[in-house]
Design a protein around this motif. Structure first.
Motif, PDB file in Angstrom:
ATOM      1  N   ASP A  98       0.847  -1.199   0.000  1.00 53.99           N
ATOM      2  CA  ASP A  98       0.000   0.000   0.000  1.00 53.99           C
ATOM      3  C   ASP A  98       0.879   1.244   0.000  1.00 53.99           C
ATOM      4  N   PHE A  99       1.007   1.810  -1.184  1.00 53.67           N
ATOM      5  CA  PHE A  99       1.863   2.986  -1.336  1.00 53.67           C
ATOM      6  C   PHE A  99       0.966   4.218  -1.506  1.00 53.67           C
ATOM      7  N   THR A 100      -0.157   4.232  -0.789  1.00 53.33           N
ATOM      8  CA  THR A 100      -1.137   5.301  -0.987  1.00 53.33           C
ATOM      9  C   THR A 100      -1.051   6.347   0.117  1.00 53.33           C
ATOM     10  N   HIS A 101      -1.616   7.493  -0.163  1.00 53.50           N
ATOM     11  CA  HIS A 101      -1.659   8.557   0.846  1.00 53.50           C
ATOM     12  C   HIS A 101      -2.910   9.414   0.648  1.00 53.50           C
ATOM     13  N   VAL A 102      -3.172  10.242   1.598  1.00 53.57           N
ATOM     14  CA  VAL A 102      -4.330  11.138   1.646  1.00 53.57           C
ATOM     15  C   VAL A 102      -5.633  10.316   1.669  1.00 53.57           C
ATOM     16  N   GLN A 103      -6.536  10.484   0.712  1.00 53.72           N
ATOM     17  CA  GLN A 103      -7.843   9.815   0.857  1.00 53.72           C
ATOM     18  C   GLN A 103      -8.181   8.775  -0.218  1.00 53.72           C
ATOM     19  N   SER A 104      -7.912   9.115  -1.493  1.00 51.52           N
ATOM     20  CA  SER A 104      -8.421   8.244  -2.560  1.00 51.52           C
ATOM     21  C   SER A 104      -7.844   6.828  -2.471  1.00 51.52           C
ATOM     22  N   GLY A 105      -6.514   6.740  -2.451  1.00 50.01           N
ATOM     23  CA  GLY A 105      -5.866   5.429  -2.389  1.00 50.01           C
ATOM     24  C   GLY A 105      -6.160   4.702  -1.084  1.00 50.01           C
TER      25      GLY A 105
ATOM     26  N   LYS B 292       1.255  -0.794   4.621  1.00 50.14           N
ATOM     27  CA  LYS B 292       1.312   0.612   4.210  1.00 50.14           C
ATOM     28  C   LYS B 292       2.748   1.128   4.334  1.00 50.14           C
ATOM     29  N   VAL B 293       3.299   1.593   3.212  1.00 47.20           N
ATOM     30  CA  VAL B 293       4.667   2.110   3.187  1.00 47.20           C
ATOM     31  C   VAL B 293       4.622   3.623   3.399  1.00 47.20           C
ATOM     32  N   GLU B 294       5.348   4.095   4.422  1.00 44.91           N
ATOM     33  CA  GLU B 294       5.316   5.531   4.720  1.00 44.91           C
ATOM     34  C   GLU B 294       6.737   6.069   4.898  1.00 44.91           C
TER      35      GLU B 294
ATOM     36  N   THR C 168       7.884   1.966   7.854  1.00 45.86           N
ATOM     37  CA  THR C 168       8.503   3.197   7.370  1.00 45.86           C
ATOM     38  C   THR C 168       9.706   2.833   6.519  1.00 45.86           C
ATOM     39  N   LEU C 169       9.798   3.484   5.372  1.00 39.40           N
ATOM     40  CA  LEU C 169      10.828   3.151   4.400  1.00 39.40           C
ATOM     41  C   LEU C 169      11.120   4.386   3.564  1.00 39.40           C
ATOM     42  N   ASP C 170      12.403   4.761   3.486  1.00 44.42           N
ATOM     43  CA  ASP C 170      12.777   5.877   2.611  1.00 44.42           C
ATOM     44  C   ASP C 170      13.078   5.291   1.236  1.00 44.42           C
ATOM     45  N   THR C 171      12.168   5.476   0.330  1.00 44.89           N
ATOM     46  CA  THR C 171      12.315   4.826  -0.980  1.00 44.89           C
ATOM     47  C   THR C 171      13.152   5.663  -1.938  1.00 44.89           C
ATOM     48  N   LYS C 172      13.796   6.699  -1.400  1.00 40.41           N
ATOM     49  CA  LYS C 172      14.775   7.432  -2.224  1.00 40.41           C
ATOM     50  C   LYS C 172      16.201   7.090  -1.776  1.00 40.41           C
ATOM     51  N   ASN C 173      16.309   6.331  -0.684  1.00 43.04           N
ATOM     52  CA  ASN C 173      17.582   5.830  -0.165  1.00 43.04           C
ATOM     53  C   ASN C 173      17.851   4.498  -0.874  1.00 43.04           C
TER      54      ASN C 173
ATOM     55  N   LYS D 209      -4.855   8.501 -10.591  1.00 44.29           N
ATOM     56  CA  LYS D 209      -4.322   9.805 -10.987  1.00 44.29           C
ATOM     57  C   LYS D 209      -5.525  10.743 -11.160  1.00 44.29           C
ATOM     58  N   GLY D 210      -5.247  12.030 -11.257  1.00 45.94           N
ATOM     59  CA  GLY D 210      -6.343  12.986 -11.417  1.00 45.94           C
ATOM     60  C   GLY D 210      -7.031  12.841 -12.759  1.00 45.94           C
ATOM     61  N   PHE D 211      -6.220  12.691 -13.802  1.00 44.70           N
ATOM     62  CA  PHE D 211      -6.738  12.602 -15.165  1.00 44.70           C
ATOM     63  C   PHE D 211      -6.134  11.396 -15.861  1.00 44.70           C
TER      64      PHE D 211
ATOM     65  N   CYS E 253      -1.202  16.609 -14.230  1.00 50.89           N
ATOM     66  CA  CYS E 253      -1.675  17.493 -13.153  1.00 50.89           C
ATOM     67  C   CYS E 253      -1.900  16.752 -11.845  1.00 50.89           C
ATOM     68  N   LYS E 254      -1.581  17.441 -10.750  1.00 47.65           N
ATOM     69  CA  LYS E 254      -1.954  16.940  -9.425  1.00 47.65           C
ATOM     70  C   LYS E 254      -3.426  17.275  -9.207  1.00 47.65           C
ATOM     71  N   VAL E 255      -4.134  16.413  -8.513  1.00 41.65           N
ATOM     72  CA  VAL E 255      -5.578  16.647  -8.342  1.00 41.65           C
ATOM     73  C   VAL E 255      -6.030  16.299  -6.933  1.00 41.65           C
ATOM     74  N   TYR E 256      -6.871  17.158  -6.379  1.00 45.60           N
ATOM     75  CA  TYR E 256      -7.535  16.881  -5.103  1.00 45.60           C
ATOM     76  C   TYR E 256      -9.046  16.754  -5.340  1.00 45.60           C
TER      77      TYR E 256
ATOM     78  N   ALA F  57      -8.783   7.223 -13.279  1.00 45.11           N
ATOM     79  CA  ALA F  57      -8.599   8.672 -13.170  1.00 45.11           C
ATOM     80  C   ALA F  57      -9.769   9.239 -12.378  1.00 45.11           C
ATOM     81  N   MET F  58      -9.478  10.193 -11.499  1.00 48.31           N
ATOM     82  CA  MET F  58     -10.543  10.767 -10.658  1.00 48.31           C
ATOM     83  C   MET F  58     -11.605  11.452 -11.520  1.00 48.31           C
ATOM     84  N   GLN F  59     -11.189  12.104 -12.578  1.00 48.47           N
ATOM     85  CA  GLN F  59     -12.170  12.735 -13.468  1.00 48.47           C
ATOM     86  C   GLN F  59     -13.136  11.672 -14.015  1.00 48.47           C
TER      87      GLN F  59
HETATM   88  N1  CAO Z   1      10.169   7.722   0.761  1.00 51.50           N
HETATM   89  C1  CAO Z   1      10.709   8.718   0.027  1.00 51.50           C
HETATM   90  N2  CAO Z   1       9.997   9.530  -0.767  1.00 51.50           N
HETATM   91  C2  CAO Z   1       8.673   9.326  -0.821  1.00 51.50           C
HETATM   92  C3  CAO Z   1       8.027   8.318  -0.087  1.00 51.50           C
HETATM   93  C4  CAO Z   1       8.845   7.494   0.733  1.00 51.50           C
HETATM   94  N3  CAO Z   1       8.327   6.511   1.461  1.00 51.50           N
HETATM   95  N4  CAO Z   1       6.708   8.366  -0.335  1.00 51.50           N
HETATM   96  C5  CAO Z   1       6.529   9.371  -1.198  1.00 51.50           C
HETATM   97  N5  CAO Z   1       7.715   9.955  -1.500  1.00 51.50           N
HETATM   98  C6  CAO Z   1       7.938  11.080  -2.401  1.00 51.50           C
HETATM   99  C7  CAO Z   1       7.488  10.827  -3.805  1.00 51.50           C
HETATM  100  O1  CAO Z   1       8.400  10.015  -4.473  1.00 51.50           O
HETATM  101  C8  CAO Z   1       7.424  12.245  -4.347  1.00 51.50           C
HETATM  102  O2  CAO Z   1       8.714  12.651  -4.707  1.00 51.50           O
HETATM  103  P1  CAO Z   1       9.067  13.432  -6.083  1.00 51.50           P
HETATM  104  O3  CAO Z   1       8.092  14.559  -6.198  1.00 51.50           O
HETATM  105  O4  CAO Z   1      10.470  13.903  -5.862  1.00 51.50           O
HETATM  106  O5  CAO Z   1       8.948  12.487  -7.193  1.00 51.50           O
HETATM  107  C9  CAO Z   1       7.030  13.058  -3.133  1.00 51.50           C
HETATM  108  O6  CAO Z   1       7.159  12.168  -2.012  1.00 51.50           O
HETATM  109  C10 CAO Z   1       5.639  13.657  -3.100  1.00 51.50           C
HETATM  110  O7  CAO Z   1       4.674  12.830  -3.687  1.00 51.50           O
HETATM  111  P2  CAO Z   1       3.389  13.482  -4.359  1.00 51.50           P
HETATM  112  O8  CAO Z   1       3.848  14.429  -5.433  1.00 51.50           O
HETATM  113  O9  CAO Z   1       2.482  12.414  -4.745  1.00 51.50           O
HETATM  114  O10 CAO Z   1       2.755  14.304  -3.131  1.00 51.50           O
HETATM  115  P3  CAO Z   1       2.159  15.778  -3.083  1.00 51.50           P
HETATM  116  O11 CAO Z   1       1.842  15.989  -1.651  1.00 51.50           O
HETATM  117  O12 CAO Z   1       3.016  16.802  -3.717  1.00 51.50           O
HETATM  118  O13 CAO Z   1       0.815  15.667  -3.944  1.00 51.50           O
HETATM  119  C11 CAO Z   1      -1.356  14.784  -4.492  1.00 51.50           C
HETATM  120  C12 CAO Z   1      -0.335  15.106  -3.395  1.00 51.50           C
HETATM  121  C13 CAO Z   1      -2.490  14.039  -3.840  1.00 51.50           C
HETATM  122  C14 CAO Z   1      -1.861  16.098  -5.118  1.00 51.50           C
HETATM  123  C15 CAO Z   1      -0.694  13.909  -5.572  1.00 51.50           C
HETATM  124  O14 CAO Z   1      -0.129  12.791  -4.972  1.00 51.50           O
HETATM  125  C16 CAO Z   1      -1.665  13.465  -6.665  1.00 51.50           C
HETATM  126  O15 CAO Z   1      -2.062  14.218  -7.543  1.00 51.50           O
HETATM  127  N6  CAO Z   1      -2.037  12.157  -6.636  1.00 51.50           N
HETATM  128  C17 CAO Z   1      -2.877  11.553  -7.642  1.00 51.50           C
HETATM  129  C18 CAO Z   1      -4.301  11.975  -7.505  1.00 51.50           C
HETATM  130  C19 CAO Z   1      -4.881  11.648  -6.155  1.00 51.50           C
HETATM  131  O16 CAO Z   1      -4.877  10.553  -5.661  1.00 51.50           O
HETATM  132  N7  CAO Z   1      -5.458  12.665  -5.543  1.00 51.50           N
HETATM  133  C20 CAO Z   1      -6.209  12.455  -4.325  1.00 51.50           C
HETATM  134  C21 CAO Z   1      -5.697  13.307  -3.287  1.00 51.50           C
HETATM  135  S1  CAO Z   1      -6.725  13.205  -1.884  1.00 51.50           S
HETATM  136  O17 CAO Z   1      -7.064  11.688  -1.739  1.00 51.50           O
END
Ligand code: CAO
Length: 424
Positions: A11-18, A34-36, A70-75, A124-126, A134-137, A197-199
């Motif tokens: 589970d590599f999700t965050h916020v609400q949708s995932g 859940k990976v955080e 917890t895992l730093d996936t950029k390390n 994704k948003g679209f 695009c990023k989408v909320y 896509a959320m749209q």
């Molecule tokens: N270790 C290291 N880095 C991590 C990590 C971890 N465990 N988990 C995440 N990261 C990094 C990502 O790799 C990303 O890095 P880069 O930008 O350098 O590639 C960074 O964290 C941020 O990720 P993000 O861009 O997804 O997060 P954001 O807060 O800027 O954007 C959101 C949030 C929701 C707008 C965006 O993720 C998005 O558009 N998601 C798709 C649509 C969606 O699901 N929207 C619903 C939002 S509400 O439910």
């Protein structure tokens, strides 16, 4: 035995949708890991906090029944752990911004190399097209998926709705895609990519408005009260207030006490088969035979008048009293229930749709349980994990790492220091 027992979700999700999606998978019995990010975690842990040192309700209510690593996936060492987890899991779910997974070094091609049976599920948003990057909320999705342009009153601004159709709605769509892909894999042996896509998810839920868009080409939408008001239609579906806009006209009407109680209202549907019963209840028996009111077609140009008359009756009754009277005559209706009323509703508690959960940092809190009831796979709601609560457990149990490897990972910064329960 739970429906998805034996299925392991990365589970590599965050916020609400995932998280909505993976919580459902966990409720169906999957092992959701859940990976955080170390030290930070899902951003919602710290958002909208009501208690100083406890994960927010936003987080706890979307992450039940999961384990947290917890895992730093950029390390570099963190990446190696992620690769090992990909090899051990059935499904990977993510909702990062477009391109984030690729930038991390985990393209779909790389994931398939690591595990050809892997199902990669993404929100994704679209979809592909001009807005793919695009990023989408939530509310952006409601606006771009057609919900906002069709919600609200004709002479007012577009409105977003409290129902999280962009986030939770898309999570639900993704969940179905994952279960379908798991089923196909039992026959093909192969994984696949599942994308929503959320749209698209919002537009799917606004399907009836796309229906009306096409009906407009053949004449006015007679089920919208605008028609009876003599206001011409433009070239797009208008906002229709609380009109049902469907085959059985309905509207929100005042009930006794509306002057002081913002939720003293009822949704009343003038369903054609029970029209005679409606006439009796509101004291207009003549409307059963009067050609101006007797048929659904005749009523369409005078919906305002019909509902004003019905409201003259509903406003003399309390909403639950009105519901009882109407239900006894099979007239479809529903009181406007506040969140307070829903939280206190005894029958929702009994079915597990509203549950009370105990959390070590916040004590008891209420949550919405699993709305999908499987007779052979009942849901037990388990509190959300603390940040990194299961890091070591997962490394040892899922990846079979020994003490020395775990220690090295801790020193390298690839995994965070585990957060212990207060009691430990
Ligand atoms: N270790 C290291 N880095 C991590 C990590 C971890 N465990 N988990 C995440 N990261 C990094 C990502 O790799 C990303 O890095 P880069 O930008 O350098 O590639 C960074 O964290 C941020 O990720 P993000 O861009 O997804 O997060 P954001 O807060 O800027 O954007 C959101 C949030 C929701 C707008 C965006 O993720 C998005 O558009 N998601 C798709 C649509 C969606 O699901 N929207 C619903 C939002 S509400 O439910």
């Amino acid at each position: 035995m739970k429906a998805l027992e034996g299925v392991r979700i990365l589970d590599f999700t965050h916020v609400q949708s995932g998280p909505t999606c993976t919580q459902l998978l966990a409720w169906f019995g999957a092992d959701v890991i859940k990976v955080e990010r170390p030290g930070i975690g899902d951003i919602t842990r710290g958002q909208l906090r009501d208690l100083a040192d406890a994960d927010s309700l936003y987080f706890t209510m979307l992450n039940h029944n999961k384990r947290s690593i917890t895992l730093d996936t950029k390390n570099e060492r963190g990446k190696a752990v992620l690769a090992a987890l990909i090899e051990q899991c059935d499904v990977m779910v993510e909702n990062f911004a477009p391109g984030a997974l690729d930038r991390m070094g985990f393209s779909w091609e790389r994931i398939q190399e690591l595990n050809p049976a892997m199902i990669l599920a993404s929100i994704k948003g679209f979809g592909p097209g001009p807005y793919a990057d695009c990023k989408v909320y939530e509310n952006v999705a409601q606006c771009t998926g057609g919900a906002a342009s069709t919600t609200g009153f004709r002479d007012g601004v577009p409105l977003v709705t409290g129902a999280q159709i962009g986030d939770s709605g898309t999570g639900l769509h993704l969940c179905l895609g994952i279960v379908a892909a798991l089923f196909q894999r039992t026959k093909s042996g192969r994984g696949q990519k599942v994308s929503v896509a959320m749209q698209d998810g919002v537009l799917n839920l606004c399907r009836v408005k796309m229906r009306d868009q096409q009906r407009l080409a053949h004449g006015p939408l007679k089920e919208y009260s605008q028609y009876g008001e003599g206001i011409p239609f433009g070239d797009t579906v208008p906002r229709a207030g609380n009109d049902s806009g469907g085959g059985q006209p309905g509207r929100i009407l005042k009930c006794k006490g509306w002057e002081t109680d913002p939720n003293a209202y009822i949704y009343f549907i003038t369903q054609a088969p029970v029209w005679e019963a409606i006439c009796d209840v509101i004291g207009e028996p003549d409307w059963k035979t009067n050609p101006d009111y007797a048929t659904p077609e005749a009523r369409l140009p005078r919906l305002n008048e019909v509902f004003e008359r019905i409201e003259a009756w509903t406003s003399t009754r309390e909403k639950f009293e009105a519901m009882e009277i109407l239900n006894a005559r099979d007239i479809p209706c529903g009181p406007i229930l506040s969140m307070k009323e829903l939280a206190e509703d005894a029958s929702l508690r009994e079915t597990g749709t509203v549950v009370e959960v105990e959390h070590p940092a916040r004590g008891k809190y209420l949550s919405v349980g699993n709305p999908i009831k499987l007779s052979e796979s009942p849901t037990d709601v388990v509190r959300s994990p603390l940040l990194g609560e299961h890091t070591e457990e997962i490394l040892r149990e899922v990846l079979q790492f020994d003490d020395q490897t775990v220690e090295e990972l801790q020193k390298s910064g690839a995994i965070g220091a585990p957060r212990r329960l207060a009691a430990e």
